[in-house]
Write a protein that holds these residues in place. Structure first.
Motif, PDB file in Angstrom:
ATOM      1  N   ASP A   1      46.689  30.116  26.548  1.00 50.45           N
ATOM      2  CA  ASP A   1      47.157  31.034  27.589  1.00 50.45           C
ATOM      3  C   ASP A   1      47.484  32.398  26.985  1.00 50.45           C
ATOM      4  O   ASP A   1      47.079  33.436  27.519  1.00 50.45           O
ATOM      5  CB  ASP A   1      48.392  30.482  28.298  1.00 50.45           C
ATOM      6  CG  ASP A   1      48.094  29.250  29.143  1.00 50.45           C
ATOM      7  OD1 ASP A   1      46.916  28.980  29.451  1.00 50.45           O
ATOM      8  OD2 ASP A   1      49.071  28.541  29.479  1.00 50.45           O
TER       9      ASP A   1
ATOM     10  N   PRO B   1      43.042  30.909  31.420  1.00 52.04           N
ATOM     11  CA  PRO B   1      43.257  31.823  32.546  1.00 52.04           C
ATOM     12  C   PRO B   1      42.034  32.721  32.733  1.00 52.04           C
ATOM     13  O   PRO B   1      41.402  33.112  31.753  1.00 52.04           O
ATOM     14  CB  PRO B   1      44.468  32.655  32.113  1.00 52.04           C
ATOM     15  CG  PRO B   1      45.069  31.972  30.947  1.00 52.04           C
ATOM     16  CD  PRO B   1      44.007  31.110  30.347  1.00 52.04           C
TER      17      PRO B   1
ATOM     18  N   HIS C   1      51.964  40.066  33.065  1.00 50.11           N
ATOM     19  CA  HIS C   1      51.263  40.949  32.121  1.00 50.11           C
ATOM     20  C   HIS C   1      50.810  42.242  32.802  1.00 50.11           C
ATOM     21  O   HIS C   1      50.820  43.305  32.187  1.00 50.11           O
ATOM     22  CB  HIS C   1      50.081  40.224  31.477  1.00 50.11           C
ATOM     23  CG  HIS C   1      50.492  39.259  30.427  1.00 50.11           C
ATOM     24  ND1 HIS C   1      50.722  37.929  30.687  1.00 50.11           N
ATOM     25  CD2 HIS C   1      50.753  39.432  29.108  1.00 50.11           C
ATOM     26  CE1 HIS C   1      51.098  37.321  29.576  1.00 50.11           C
ATOM     27  NE2 HIS C   1      51.125  38.208  28.601  1.00 50.11           N
TER      28      HIS C   1
ATOM     29  N   GLN D   1      45.292  35.761  27.810  1.00 51.07           N
ATOM     30  CA  GLN D   1      45.983  36.887  28.447  1.00 51.07           C
ATOM     31  C   GLN D   1      45.908  38.120  27.555  1.00 51.07           C
ATOM     32  O   GLN D   1      45.653  39.230  28.031  1.00 51.07           O
ATOM     33  CB  GLN D   1      47.448  36.541  28.754  1.00 51.07           C
ATOM     34  CG  GLN D   1      47.634  35.591  29.915  1.00 51.07           C
ATOM     35  CD  GLN D   1      47.190  36.174  31.256  1.00 51.07           C
ATOM     36  OE1 GLN D   1      47.348  37.360  31.539  1.00 51.07           O
ATOM     37  NE2 GLN D   1      46.628  35.321  32.092  1.00 51.07           N
ATOM     38  N   THR D   2      46.113  37.923  26.261  1.00 48.94           N
ATOM     39  CA  THR D   2      46.050  39.035  25.317  1.00 48.94           C
ATOM     40  C   THR D   2      44.665  39.675  25.333  1.00 48.94           C
ATOM     41  O   THR D   2      44.540  40.896  25.394  1.00 48.94           O
ATOM     42  CB  THR D   2      46.410  38.568  23.895  1.00 48.94           C
ATOM     43  OG1 THR D   2      47.758  38.072  23.908  1.00 48.94           O
ATOM     44  CG2 THR D   2      46.298  39.676  22.881  1.00 48.94           C
TER      45      THR D   2
ATOM     46  N   ILE E   1      44.311  38.387  34.610  1.00 52.33           N
ATOM     47  CA  ILE E   1      45.592  38.812  34.057  1.00 52.33           C
ATOM     48  C   ILE E   1      46.679  38.418  35.050  1.00 52.33           C
ATOM     49  O   ILE E   1      46.571  38.724  36.241  1.00 52.33           O
ATOM     50  CB  ILE E   1      45.614  40.333  33.807  1.00 52.33           C
ATOM     51  CG1 ILE E   1      44.521  40.720  32.803  1.00 52.33           C
ATOM     52  CG2 ILE E   1      46.987  40.786  33.320  1.00 52.33           C
ATOM     53  CD1 ILE E   1      44.320  42.221  32.650  1.00 52.33           C
ATOM     54  N   ASP E   2      47.704  37.722  34.561  1.00 49.84           N
ATOM     55  CA  ASP E   2      48.769  37.288  35.460  1.00 49.84           C
ATOM     56  C   ASP E   2      49.676  38.455  35.859  1.00 49.84           C
ATOM     57  O   ASP E   2      49.637  39.536  35.266  1.00 49.84           O
ATOM     58  CB  ASP E   2      49.567  36.125  34.861  1.00 49.84           C
ATOM     59  CG  ASP E   2      50.291  36.468  33.571  1.00 49.84           C
ATOM     60  OD1 ASP E   2      50.699  37.623  33.377  1.00 49.84           O
ATOM     61  OD2 ASP E   2      50.483  35.551  32.750  1.00 49.84           O
TER      62      ASP E   2
END
Length: 167
Positions: free
Chosen positions: A35, A90, A97, A39-40, A93-94
């Protein structure tokens, strides 16, 4: 504004240990690492694109292009490793973030963008390198260990370039 940015950075850095809890004395689980890595990658590629469009210094634009290329490729690699290990990746982008990392850049252009970009890339890549080193040592999955080890030189290249920009 400067005070608010400093406070934001302090809160963000203070939250890092909480994100890393899970197994083996506070290390991430393999899923948490996937995760984090995904995301990063998505955030860095997005901010890299913004750097190409909103930065004023050629070095910022060049690092932005490097981030887009490298983190897009890296996202493909972590996706492949995760699939092999039956972990989920994922695909967007959540909200957290977006709010913490993307939104602050949307209001900036030129020299203001360049300064924030350099500072954030140093901080972000320093954090990422520490997490990837831990994962290279502690991952349950041999595939994730290998992935983390193989990705470290790229992250170091980004950190070195960001540090040069920050000077």
């Amino acid at each position: 504004m400067k005070c608010m940015l400093t406070a934001f950075c302090c809160v963000a850095l203070a939250a890092v240990p909480a994100l890393c809890q899970g197994k083996k004395g506070g290390a991430m689980t393999d899923q948490q690492f996937v995760d984090f890595a995904a995301q990063t990658d998505m955030v860095e590629a997005n901010i890299g694109q913004m750097a190409e469009n909103s930065g004023s210094a050629q070095g910022v634009k060049d690092l932005g292009q490097m981030l887009v290329t490298d983190h897009t490729g890296d996202y493909g690699q972590i996706s492949q490793v995760a699939k092999t290990d039956n972990l989920t990746v994922p695909t967007a982008i959540d909200a957290e973030h977006n709010k913490m990392m993307i939104d602050p850049f949307t209001k900036l252009k030129g020299a203001a963008f360049d300064k924030k970009f350099a500072a954030e890339m140093v901080a972000g890549h320093t954090k990422a390198i520490a997490i990837y080193k831990k994962e290279a040592a502690d991952a349950t999955s041999p595939d994730l260990k290998s992935y983390a080890q193989q990705t470290l030189p790229t992250l170091q290249k980004h950190l070195d370039a960001a540090k040069a920009l920050a000077k």
